[in-house]
Design a protein around this motif. Structure first.
Motif, PDB file in Angstrom:
ATOM      1  N   GLN A 199       1.035   1.991  -8.187  1.00  0.00           N
ATOM      2  CA  GLN A 199       0.182   2.826  -9.027  1.00  0.00           C
ATOM      3  C   GLN A 199       0.684   4.253  -9.190  1.00  0.00           C
ATOM      4  N   VAL A 200       1.568   4.706  -8.321  1.00  0.00           N
ATOM      5  CA  VAL A 200       1.900   6.133  -8.304  1.00  0.00           C
ATOM      6  C   VAL A 200       3.192   6.459  -9.043  1.00  0.00           C
TER       7      VAL A 200
ATOM      8  N   CYS B 266      -4.017   4.695   1.957  1.00  0.00           N
ATOM      9  CA  CYS B 266      -4.234   3.268   2.237  1.00  0.00           C
ATOM     10  C   CYS B 266      -5.080   2.596   1.172  1.00  0.00           C
ATOM     11  N   LEU B 267      -5.628   3.381   0.228  1.00  0.00           N
ATOM     12  CA  LEU B 267      -6.450   2.796  -0.826  1.00  0.00           C
ATOM     13  C   LEU B 267      -5.752   2.884  -2.179  1.00  0.00           C
ATOM     14  N   LEU B 268      -4.443   3.033  -2.131  1.00  0.00           N
ATOM     15  CA  LEU B 268      -3.644   3.046  -3.359  1.00  0.00           C
ATOM     16  C   LEU B 268      -2.494   2.081  -3.160  1.00  0.00           C
ATOM     17  N   PHE B 269      -2.077   1.472  -4.244  1.00  0.00           N
ATOM     18  CA  PHE B 269      -0.871   0.657  -4.201  1.00  0.00           C
ATOM     19  C   PHE B 269       0.307   1.531  -4.628  1.00  0.00           C
TER      20      PHE B 269
ATOM     21  N   LEU C 290       0.839  -1.192   0.000  1.00  0.00           N
ATOM     22  CA  LEU C 290       0.000   0.000   0.000  1.00  0.00           C
ATOM     23  C   LEU C 290       0.880   1.249   0.000  1.00  0.00           C
TER      24      LEU C 290
ATOM     25  N   ARG D  93      -6.747   9.007  -0.082  1.00  0.00           N
ATOM     26  CA  ARG D  93      -6.367   8.059   0.958  1.00  0.00           C
ATOM     27  C   ARG D  93      -5.153   7.246   0.493  1.00  0.00           C
TER      28      ARG D  93
END
Lengths: 294, 169
Positions: free
Chosen positions: B71-72, B65-68, B27, B63
């Motif tokens: 992904q960024v 905590c709602l992304l891996f 996360l 958030r």
């Protein structure tokens, strides 16, 4: 780490994403905004073996007018972008009115229009809005595309007509015709919480001022978004007088298809009461707006 | 790619460029804390409810905590460590929280700050209802929120100048 392991793919085109879904079948899960899927993965309620992240597919994020006067929203368009879109406000004002009720700004910054619709949570706002507006869903798979009306898209609890190898790519919201009016109402214990009950209504007046169309759709009262067809039909031919609205609201609360749950938040009886109260409020506003538009 | 394959992530956090390899299921909140050592981003519920892990992703409050982390790739992130000036001078919002007792234990504070920074940039003179709505996605168990609302209100009075057409009122 909270989620179970998975293989991660971040395709940049729709074709690539559809190929990945076809290749991995029901082992794969598409990842849109992740505001429902990732919590489920953090709890390990969902343990997809393969995640196909759609966030890099720029072609799925758009809001554009269609030739018939409506608006088409790409599935990966952030809810926040829909909320602030002037085009959506002009052509699908019910959507603009409803989106601020979805969770919180931080969630809407990431959550997508199509993701929420495809997730089919019975407590979510957008599926009910799609039913009220008679929205058309475009589903794509490797062999082509098909268009499914909102009513046929929602089949059961978290179940839709979208197959494992298909993706929701865009949603067509029909134009707000002359004489039409809309409204959304919901009651939640705190702003942004799941609503106990919510209702989206769309009505249209004919040239003589009587209602020629009415669609009342509910959330949190059944396994999916629920269109109260019998109650909606009772409004046709009336002028939207208070008594007609009360009758429609009462019919809606007792339609067979309306089956609100009892849980720690509210009893089924209280939810039926809310259906009546919120329906009258929503219809009153929608009918008065339809007056203005006629 | 097998399950244990690592994914390359290059991104900018608080103006510093980082390059790391991550497991797909890591996360973003854990990546910031464990891999980058930026422990100002707090982890509360880890399912998107409490708001403690709110960060700015390309300028927008989300958030973590709602992304891996995977992904960024290529993104620009601001965490609470990025708010104060290099010499330690607090961000005006941090200073307002301090003055108005907008925090007690401080666990929720980074999330509140990063929720409110873009909110105030967009809406410099919010009323109380707007302030409360803006923080509805963040939980605080100490303050009862009053100090937080006071802090935001003090900024909306003294912080950003009002538009000229409102100056008389």
């Amino acid at each position: 780490m909270k989620p179970a392991p998975f293989r991660y793919f971040a395709p940049e085109t729709l074709d690539e994403a559809l190929s990945l879904l076809a290749e991995h079948g029901d082992e794969a899960k598409p990842l849109a905004g992740g505001q429902s899927l990732v919590p489920a993965m953090n709890f390990r309620l969902a343990q997809p073996a393969v995640l196909v992240d759609l966030n890099r597919i720029a072609a799925l994020s758009f809001i554009r007018p269609d030739d018939a006067g409506g608006v088409v929203v790409g599935a990966m368009t952030r809810q926040r972008a829909v909320e602030h879109s002037e085009l959506v406000a002009a052509r699908a004002p019910l959507v603009t009115e409803t989106v601020p009720y979805i969770a919180h700004a931080q969630i809407r910054n990431r959550g997508t229009f199509g993701g929420s619709l495809a997730h089919a949570d019975p407590a979510s706002e957008l599926p009910a809005v799609a039913l009220a507006l008679d929205a058309q869903f475009t589903l794509a798979c490797r062999s082509g595309q098909r268009v499914v009306p909102a009513e046929a898209f929602y089949t059961d609890l978290f179940e839709t007509a979208c197959g494992h190898e298909e993706l929701l790519v865009d949603v067509r919201l029909p134009t707000a015709a002359a004489g039409s009016g809309f409204a959304f109402e919901e009651l939640a214990r705190r702003h942004g919480d799941y609503a106990l009950v919510g209702v989206a209504v769309a009505v249209q007046r004919g040239a003589d001022g009587t209602l020629i169309d009415a669609r009342m759709a509910y959330l949190s009262v059944g396994p999916g978004p629920v269109l109260a067809t019998r109650a909606s039909a009772s409004l046709l031919g009336t002028r939207g007088e208070t008594e007609a609205l009360r009758v429609a609201a009462s019919l809606a609360a007792h339609e067979d298809i309306v089956d609100p749950p009892s849980d720690i938040h509210a009893t089924a009886a209280y939810r039926r009461h809310l259906i009546e109260v919120l329906t009258v409020r929503a219809l009153t506003r929608a009918c008065s707006r339809a007056q203005e538009g006629a | 790619m097998d399950d244990s394959a690592l994914i390359d992530v290059a991104l900018t956090v608080n103006g510093t460029h980082y390059q790391r390899q991550v497991e797909s299921r890591l996360l973003l909140s854990d990546f910031l804390r464990h891999d980058l050592g930026l422990t100002g981003t707090h982890v509360g519920c880890e399912h998107g409810v409490c708001g403690a892990c709110t960060i700015l992703l390309d300028g927008e409050a989300v958030r973590a905590c709602l992304l891996f982390a995977a992904q960024v790739r290529g993104s620009t992130i601001t965490t609470v460590e990025g708010l104060a000036a290099a010499d330690g001078t607090l961000h005006p919002l941090q200073e307002a929280f301090r003055q108005a007792h907008g925090l007690q234990c401080g666990f929720c504070t980074p999330g509140f700050l990063l929720t409110l920074v873009p909110f105030l940039a967009e809406n410099p003179n919010p009323d109380d209802r707007e302030i409360r709505q803006a923080i509805s996605g963040n939980l605080c168990r100490c303050t009862g929120y009053q100090g937080i609302v006071d802090a935001v209100r003090s900024l909306s009075r003294t912080g950003a100048p009002k538009p000229a057409h409102e100056a008389e009122t």
